[in-house]
Design a protein around this motif. Structure first.
Motif, PDB file in Angstrom:
ATOM      1  N   THR A 136      -7.097   9.198 -20.095  1.00 53.98           N
ATOM      2  CA  THR A 136      -8.388   9.281 -19.556  1.00 53.98           C
ATOM      3  C   THR A 136      -9.358  10.064 -20.679  1.00 53.98           C
ATOM      4  O   THR A 136     -10.550  10.221 -20.740  1.00 53.98           O
ATOM      5  CB  THR A 136      -8.525  10.083 -18.346  1.00 53.98           C
ATOM      6  OG1 THR A 136      -7.879  11.483 -18.512  1.00 53.98           O
ATOM      7  CG2 THR A 136      -7.760   9.088 -17.392  1.00 53.98           C
ATOM      8  N   LEU A 145     -14.064  18.722  -8.795  1.00 52.35           N
ATOM      9  CA  LEU A 145     -13.980  17.185  -9.820  1.00 52.35           C
ATOM     10  C   LEU A 145     -12.984  16.130  -9.177  1.00 52.35           C
ATOM     11  O   LEU A 145     -12.030  16.720  -8.611  1.00 52.35           O
ATOM     12  CB  LEU A 145     -13.275  17.815 -10.934  1.00 52.35           C
ATOM     13  CG  LEU A 145     -13.050  16.247 -12.099  1.00 52.35           C
ATOM     14  CD1 LEU A 145     -14.322  15.724 -12.359  1.00 52.35           C
ATOM     15  CD2 LEU A 145     -12.423  16.913 -13.394  1.00 52.35           C
ATOM     16  N   LEU A 164      -9.503  13.316 -20.334  1.00 52.59           N
ATOM     17  CA  LEU A 164     -10.096  14.220 -19.750  1.00 52.59           C
ATOM     18  C   LEU A 164      -9.165  15.635 -19.792  1.00 52.59           C
ATOM     19  O   LEU A 164      -8.061  15.424 -20.062  1.00 52.59           O
ATOM     20  CB  LEU A 164     -10.342  14.046 -18.086  1.00 52.59           C
ATOM     21  CG  LEU A 164     -11.230  12.646 -17.828  1.00 52.59           C
ATOM     22  CD1 LEU A 164     -11.163  12.407 -16.233  1.00 52.59           C
ATOM     23  CD2 LEU A 164     -12.679  13.102 -18.097  1.00 52.59           C
ATOM     24  N   ILE A 170      -3.922  15.747 -15.197  1.00 52.36           N
ATOM     25  CA  ILE A 170      -5.382  16.092 -15.185  1.00 52.36           C
ATOM     26  C   ILE A 170      -5.560  16.804 -13.779  1.00 52.36           C
ATOM     27  O   ILE A 170      -7.023  17.356 -13.459  1.00 52.36           O
ATOM     28  CB  ILE A 170      -6.635  14.910 -15.264  1.00 52.36           C
ATOM     29  CG1 ILE A 170      -6.279  13.918 -14.278  1.00 52.36           C
ATOM     30  CG2 ILE A 170      -6.314  14.370 -16.849  1.00 52.36           C
ATOM     31  CD1 ILE A 170      -7.206  12.751 -14.382  1.00 52.36           C
ATOM     32  N   ARG A 174      -7.775  20.375 -14.159  1.00 53.30           N
ATOM     33  CA  ARG A 174      -9.143  20.546 -13.598  1.00 53.30           C
ATOM     34  C   ARG A 174      -9.442  19.786 -12.205  1.00 53.30           C
ATOM     35  O   ARG A 174     -10.102  20.098 -11.398  1.00 53.30           O
ATOM     36  CB  ARG A 174     -10.263  20.351 -14.830  1.00 53.30           C
ATOM     37  CG  ARG A 174     -10.509  21.398 -15.663  1.00 53.30           C
ATOM     38  CD  ARG A 174     -11.913  21.147 -15.985  1.00 53.30           C
ATOM     39  NE  ARG A 174     -12.799  21.021 -15.095  1.00 53.30           N
ATOM     40  CZ  ARG A 174     -13.997  20.319 -14.948  1.00 53.30           C
ATOM     41  NH1 ARG A 174     -14.169  19.323 -16.255  1.00 53.30           N
ATOM     42  NH2 ARG A 174     -14.996  20.281 -14.092  1.00 53.30           N
ATOM     43  N   ALA A 175      -8.925  18.610 -12.107  1.00 52.50           N
ATOM     44  CA  ALA A 175      -9.251  17.451 -11.062  1.00 52.50           C
ATOM     45  C   ALA A 175      -8.551  18.018  -9.684  1.00 52.50           C
ATOM     46  O   ALA A 175      -7.411  18.437  -9.700  1.00 52.50           O
ATOM     47  CB  ALA A 175      -8.767  16.097 -11.279  1.00 52.50           C
ATOM     48  N   VAL A 188     -13.083   6.158 -14.386  1.00 52.14           N
ATOM     49  CA  VAL A 188     -12.350   5.732 -15.466  1.00 52.14           C
ATOM     50  C   VAL A 188     -12.076   4.285 -15.351  1.00 52.14           C
ATOM     51  O   VAL A 188     -11.353   3.789 -14.622  1.00 52.14           O
ATOM     52  CB  VAL A 188     -11.261   6.671 -15.857  1.00 52.14           C
ATOM     53  CG1 VAL A 188     -10.293   6.030 -17.046  1.00 52.14           C
ATOM     54  CG2 VAL A 188     -11.472   8.103 -15.818  1.00 52.14           C
ATOM     55  N   VAL A 198     -15.905  11.431 -11.875  1.00 55.10           N
ATOM     56  CA  VAL A 198     -15.908  10.727 -12.936  1.00 55.10           C
ATOM     57  C   VAL A 198     -15.184   9.334 -12.809  1.00 55.10           C
ATOM     58  O   VAL A 198     -13.827   9.514 -12.352  1.00 55.10           O
ATOM     59  CB  VAL A 198     -14.874  11.471 -14.174  1.00 55.10           C
ATOM     60  CG1 VAL A 198     -14.766  10.549 -15.311  1.00 55.10           C
ATOM     61  CG2 VAL A 198     -15.752  12.516 -14.634  1.00 55.10           C
ATOM     62  N   VAL A 258     -11.529  12.473  -9.905  1.00 48.73           N
ATOM     63  CA  VAL A 258     -11.457  11.474 -11.001  1.00 48.73           C
ATOM     64  C   VAL A 258     -11.122  10.036 -10.092  1.00 48.73           C
ATOM     65  O   VAL A 258     -10.060  10.226  -9.474  1.00 48.73           O
ATOM     66  CB  VAL A 258     -10.323  11.972 -12.098  1.00 48.73           C
ATOM     67  CG1 VAL A 258     -10.229  10.730 -13.028  1.00 48.73           C
ATOM     68  CG2 VAL A 258     -10.816  13.155 -12.672  1.00 48.73           C
TER      69      VAL A 258
END
Length: 268
Positions: free
Chosen positions: A103, A49, A105, A134, A109-110, A74, A72, A51
């Motif tokens: 965010t 991931l 989110l 994140i 995870r990122a 933002v 993703v 972002v």
């Protein structure tokens, strides 16, 4: 939500008709070397991931489409986000309308969180806390900017710099001043946040093509300049001189444009 960020967005000029389309056509895309650099620092061959905070029209988001499982963007401006969605075809890239400080989110995870030519628009304390939240342990936050003007021709560069000087002076006289958070303080603010175990700056460059129209388009992609042009003429702002310089130096030719990038890296 930070009221300053909202006021700044409202005065950005991004909502004007045609602005987002012109921005997307004329602004540079991040070079592939940036992707390689951030993956190396995050110690990941293909991020799960990525972002992109302050993703604008998606130029800095789409560059990851072939290199990450999920991307993703933002973006707080609805006009910029809508242009990003129109211009993006990759199924693994999506955009959410939100401020970088919130965010929505999930935690941890990122692999990589980026902020391209946008960190100076954001309240840094809350944004850095959100980026750290994140990111996974060992993940990388990168706030990067390119220097204006592009390297193309001395006469054109001088005219572009004069236009920027006039814009800065007029903003100061009008009480609008500079952004609250100047770019030259990014590295120290990231370091002082306490969210990251290693912080450094790296430099690289991109090479693109363009002619006189793109040089002027780059100038008009500067939101604050478009706002100032509502109260001052192109001659007063130095935009007319830039048009003339670009036409004289480049004519109808497309030439190489070089942009230097300053990348502030932080490892969680």
């Amino acid at each position: 939500m930070d009221e300053w960020s909202e006021r700044l967005l409202q005065g950005s000029g991004y909502e004007r008709s045609g602005f987002a389309e012109g921005f997307d056509v004329n602004r540079p895309s991040p070079p592939e070397a940036l992707v390689d650099l951030l993956c190396l620092e995050a110690q990941v061959a293909r991020p799960s991931l990525v972002v992109d905070l302050g993703s604008g029209t998606g130029l800095s988001t789409r560059v990851w489409a072939d290199h990450a499982d999920e991307v993703v963007g933002v973006e707080a401006s609805p006009e910029m986000r809508e242009q990003a969605e129109r211009a993006t075809r990759a199924e693994n890239v999506r955009f959410v309308q939100a401020y970088a400080q919130a965010t929505g989110l999930p935690d941890g995870r990122a692999d990589i969180v980026t902020c391209s030519q946008a960190f100076h628009w954001m309240e840094p304390t809350a944004t850095l806390a959100e980026a750290a939240r994140i990111l996974r342990p060992g993940g990388v936050f990168a706030a990067y900017d390119y220097d204006w003007p592009p390297v193309v021709h001395p006469e054109v560069e001088g005219a572009f710099e004069e236009m920027l000087r006039r814009a800065g002076e007029r903003r100061a006289v009008g009480g609008r001043g500079r952004m609250r958070y100047a770019k030259d303080g990014h590295l120290e603010r990231i370091r002082e946040s306490g969210h990251f175990r290693y912080v450094r700056e790296a430099v690289l460059h991109s090479r693109e093509r363009g002619g006189a129209d793109r040089i002027v388009g780059m100038a008009l992609s500067l939101g604050p300049l478009t706002v100032l042009l509502e109260e001052a003429s192109e001659e007063e702002m130095g935009l007319a001189a830039l048009r003339d310089a670009a036409a004289r130096a480049l004519g109808d030719r497309e030439v190489d444009l070089f942009l230097g990038y300053r990348v502030r890296l932080a490892v969680k």
